[in-house]
Design a protein around this motif. Sequence first.
Motif, PDB file in Angstrom:
ATOM      1  N   TYR A  33      14.667  71.194-112.243  1.00  0.00           N
ATOM      2  CA  TYR A  33      14.350  70.027-111.561  1.00  0.00           C
ATOM      3  C   TYR A  33      14.661  68.907-112.604  1.00  0.00           C
ATOM      4  O   TYR A  33      14.826  69.103-113.731  1.00  0.00           O
ATOM      5  CB  TYR A  33      12.903  70.076-111.076  1.00  0.00           C
ATOM      6  CG  TYR A  33      12.005  70.292-112.182  1.00  0.00           C
ATOM      7  CD1 TYR A  33      11.403  69.216-112.992  1.00  0.00           C
ATOM      8  CD2 TYR A  33      11.423  71.531-112.682  1.00  0.00           C
ATOM      9  CE1 TYR A  33      10.548  69.389-114.044  1.00  0.00           C
ATOM     10  CE2 TYR A  33      10.766  71.642-113.752  1.00  0.00           C
ATOM     11  CZ  TYR A  33      10.103  70.720-114.387  1.00  0.00           C
ATOM     12  OH  TYR A  33       9.334  70.636-115.548  1.00  0.00           O
ATOM     13  N   CYS A  34      14.698  67.721-112.105  1.00  0.00           N
ATOM     14  CA  CYS A  34      14.912  66.624-113.001  1.00  0.00           C
ATOM     15  C   CYS A  34      13.822  66.200-113.738  1.00  0.00           C
ATOM     16  O   CYS A  34      12.671  65.980-113.278  1.00  0.00           O
ATOM     17  CB  CYS A  34      15.214  65.457-111.865  1.00  0.00           C
ATOM     18  SG  CYS A  34      15.573  63.993-112.819  1.00  0.00           S
ATOM     19  N   PRO A  35      13.863  66.201-114.922  1.00  0.00           N
ATOM     20  CA  PRO A  35      12.822  66.008-116.056  1.00  0.00           C
ATOM     21  C   PRO A  35      12.517  64.507-115.859  1.00  0.00           C
ATOM     22  O   PRO A  35      11.359  64.161-116.474  1.00  0.00           O
ATOM     23  CB  PRO A  35      13.204  66.412-117.409  1.00  0.00           C
ATOM     24  CG  PRO A  35      14.834  66.445-117.363  1.00  0.00           C
ATOM     25  CD  PRO A  35      15.036  66.613-115.717  1.00  0.00           C
ATOM     26  N   ASN A  36      12.986  63.474-115.401  1.00  0.00           N
ATOM     27  CA  ASN A  36      12.851  62.157-115.277  1.00  0.00           C
ATOM     28  C   ASN A  36      11.986  61.770-113.971  1.00  0.00           C
ATOM     29  O   ASN A  36      11.082  61.349-114.408  1.00  0.00           O
ATOM     30  CB  ASN A  36      14.304  61.457-115.118  1.00  0.00           C
ATOM     31  CG  ASN A  36      13.978  60.044-115.132  1.00  0.00           C
ATOM     32  OD1 ASN A  36      13.192  59.486-116.001  1.00  0.00           O
ATOM     33  ND2 ASN A  36      14.799  59.118-114.299  1.00  0.00           N
ATOM     34  N   CYS A  37      12.444  62.318-112.859  1.00  0.00           N
ATOM     35  CA  CYS A  37      11.757  61.984-111.871  1.00  0.00           C
ATOM     36  C   CYS A  37      11.090  63.226-110.923  1.00  0.00           C
ATOM     37  O   CYS A  37      10.661  63.055-109.899  1.00  0.00           O
ATOM     38  CB  CYS A  37      12.695  61.193-110.793  1.00  0.00           C
ATOM     39  SG  CYS A  37      13.991  62.341-109.850  1.00  0.00           S
ATOM     40  N   SER A  38      11.210  64.527-111.560  1.00  0.00           N
ATOM     41  CA  SER A  38      10.718  65.831-111.045  1.00  0.00           C
ATOM     42  C   SER A  38      11.313  66.251-109.847  1.00  0.00           C
ATOM     43  O   SER A  38      10.776  67.016-109.101  1.00  0.00           O
ATOM     44  CB  SER A  38       9.278  65.871-110.940  1.00  0.00           C
ATOM     45  OG  SER A  38       8.695  65.422-109.798  1.00  0.00           O
ATOM     46  N   TYR A  55      23.606  66.732-111.557  1.00  0.00           N
ATOM     47  CA  TYR A  55      23.065  65.247-111.708  1.00  0.00           C
ATOM     48  C   TYR A  55      21.680  65.540-110.904  1.00  0.00           C
ATOM     49  O   TYR A  55      21.615  66.394-109.752  1.00  0.00           O
ATOM     50  CB  TYR A  55      23.867  64.222-111.085  1.00  0.00           C
ATOM     51  CG  TYR A  55      24.405  64.406-109.755  1.00  0.00           C
ATOM     52  CD1 TYR A  55      25.477  65.284-109.460  1.00  0.00           C
ATOM     53  CD2 TYR A  55      23.920  63.931-109.021  1.00  0.00           C
ATOM     54  CE1 TYR A  55      26.094  65.226-108.082  1.00  0.00           C
ATOM     55  CE2 TYR A  55      24.362  64.073-107.486  1.00  0.00           C
ATOM     56  CZ  TYR A  55      25.334  64.698-107.390  1.00  0.00           C
ATOM     57  OH  TYR A  55      25.950  64.766-105.899  1.00  0.00           O
ATOM     58  N   CYS A  56      21.076  64.298-110.689  1.00  0.00           N
ATOM     59  CA  CYS A  56      19.697  64.349-109.954  1.00  0.00           C
ATOM     60  C   CYS A  56      20.089  63.286-108.761  1.00  0.00           C
ATOM     61  O   CYS A  56      20.600  62.014-108.917  1.00  0.00           O
ATOM     62  CB  CYS A  56      18.524  63.817-110.423  1.00  0.00           C
ATOM     63  SG  CYS A  56      16.958  63.319-109.437  1.00  0.00           S
ATOM     64  N   ALA A  57      20.324  63.712-107.555  1.00  0.00           N
ATOM     65  CA  ALA A  57      20.481  63.009-106.243  1.00  0.00           C
ATOM     66  C   ALA A  57      19.440  61.976-106.059  1.00  0.00           C
ATOM     67  O   ALA A  57      19.749  60.951-105.280  1.00  0.00           O
ATOM     68  CB  ALA A  57      20.708  63.860-105.058  1.00  0.00           C
ATOM     69  N   HIS A  58      18.263  61.952-106.745  1.00  0.00           N
ATOM     70  CA  HIS A  58      17.303  60.941-106.563  1.00  0.00           C
ATOM     71  C   HIS A  58      17.477  59.835-107.543  1.00  0.00           C
ATOM     72  O   HIS A  58      17.607  58.699-107.290  1.00  0.00           O
ATOM     73  CB  HIS A  58      16.023  61.530-106.465  1.00  0.00           C
ATOM     74  CG  HIS A  58      14.910  60.702-106.285  1.00  0.00           C
ATOM     75  ND1 HIS A  58      14.515  60.355-105.199  1.00  0.00           N
ATOM     76  CD2 HIS A  58      13.803  60.088-106.941  1.00  0.00           C
ATOM     77  CE1 HIS A  58      13.582  59.399-104.970  1.00  0.00           C
ATOM     78  NE2 HIS A  58      12.944  59.422-106.278  1.00  0.00           N
ATOM     79  N   CYS A  59      17.438  60.049-108.908  1.00  0.00           N
ATOM     80  CA  CYS A  59      17.476  59.061-109.790  1.00  0.00           C
ATOM     81  C   CYS A  59      18.717  58.940-110.531  1.00  0.00           C
ATOM     82  O   CYS A  59      18.688  58.332-111.393  1.00  0.00           O
ATOM     83  CB  CYS A  59      16.545  59.385-110.667  1.00  0.00           C
ATOM     84  SG  CYS A  59      16.674  60.503-112.008  1.00  0.00           S
ATOM     85  N   ARG A  60      19.719  59.671-110.049  1.00  0.00           N
ATOM     86  CA  ARG A  60      21.103  59.779-110.786  1.00  0.00           C
ATOM     87  C   ARG A  60      21.257  60.128-112.217  1.00  0.00           C
ATOM     88  O   ARG A  60      22.398  59.777-112.793  1.00  0.00           O
ATOM     89  CB  ARG A  60      22.006  58.383-110.650  1.00  0.00           C
ATOM     90  CG  ARG A  60      21.636  57.777-109.068  1.00  0.00           C
ATOM     91  CD  ARG A  60      22.122  58.457-108.066  1.00  0.00           C
ATOM     92  NE  ARG A  60      23.448  58.732-108.043  1.00  0.00           N
ATOM     93  CZ  ARG A  60      24.326  59.506-106.988  1.00  0.00           C
ATOM     94  NH1 ARG A  60      23.296  60.139-105.821  1.00  0.00           N
ATOM     95  NH2 ARG A  60      25.276  59.668-106.690  1.00  0.00           N
TER      96      ARG A  60
HETATM   97 ZN   LIG Z   1      15.763  62.386-111.165  1.00  0.00          ZN
END
Ligand SMILES: [Zn+2]
Length: 254
Positions: A33-38, A55-60
Amino acid sequence: MNLHFNRSLAKNYTSKAQIIRVLSEAWVKENGYCPNCSAQPLTEFVNGKPVADFYCAHCREQYELKSKKAKLSNIVNDGAYKTMIERINSEDNPSFFFLTYSKECTVNNFLIIPKQFFKPDIIIKRKPLSATARRAGWVGCNIDLRQVPESGKVFLVKDQQVISRENVTQQFQKTLFLREQSTASRGWTLDIWQCIDRLDTHFSLKQVYAFADELKLKHPENNYIPDKIRQQLQILRDKGIIEFVSRGHYRKLY
Ligand SMILES: [Zn+2]
């Protein structure tokens, strides 16, 4: 989070390197999972993107994955030296996931080193390949994880224990302030931070001054190292990494 690779995905491959790539990428896609925005899941770049794997589709945020069998070591092999240095100095360099797995194909460690912790001195030039090698003269590099402050190693899985997502995103976000700094200023903050890592929870200004010679080697152009130390302690204090206890005395908050 399931810590086992799905080995059935490997049946169409014969090369060991390829098998591990397929299994570890599939594992990250399924469990990462994205460690920035989960946000979950992470999206895989289609083949051909040279910079990052996910890449994270949510926070890029962008992520590259490095996988290795057995233990997490301090030195990690990477690709071409020149490319790596260029990437570190560019705006869109990815953060790095490091994954280590056991011979039973279970994930031992899965951690992220956020991109703001990468600076040129953690990239070590390897010797050029010999004249008889297929790629004669090619220069690869190693990543030296000893040069990364402990706070820059954010574990999602440590020794087969899954760390809570909340802790992961908290630790990740706590150091985002480094991205707002100039490269030179960030270099100083990271160097001082790495010195503090080697001290006890309570430490004194005098103890940090004791690293002056070492810092001078890294920054030969600077003749005001004690001033720089005090300035960086101030920054780390303002960002909630350390706190001021009394005159010349500090405490780590991490
Ligand atoms: Zn993210």
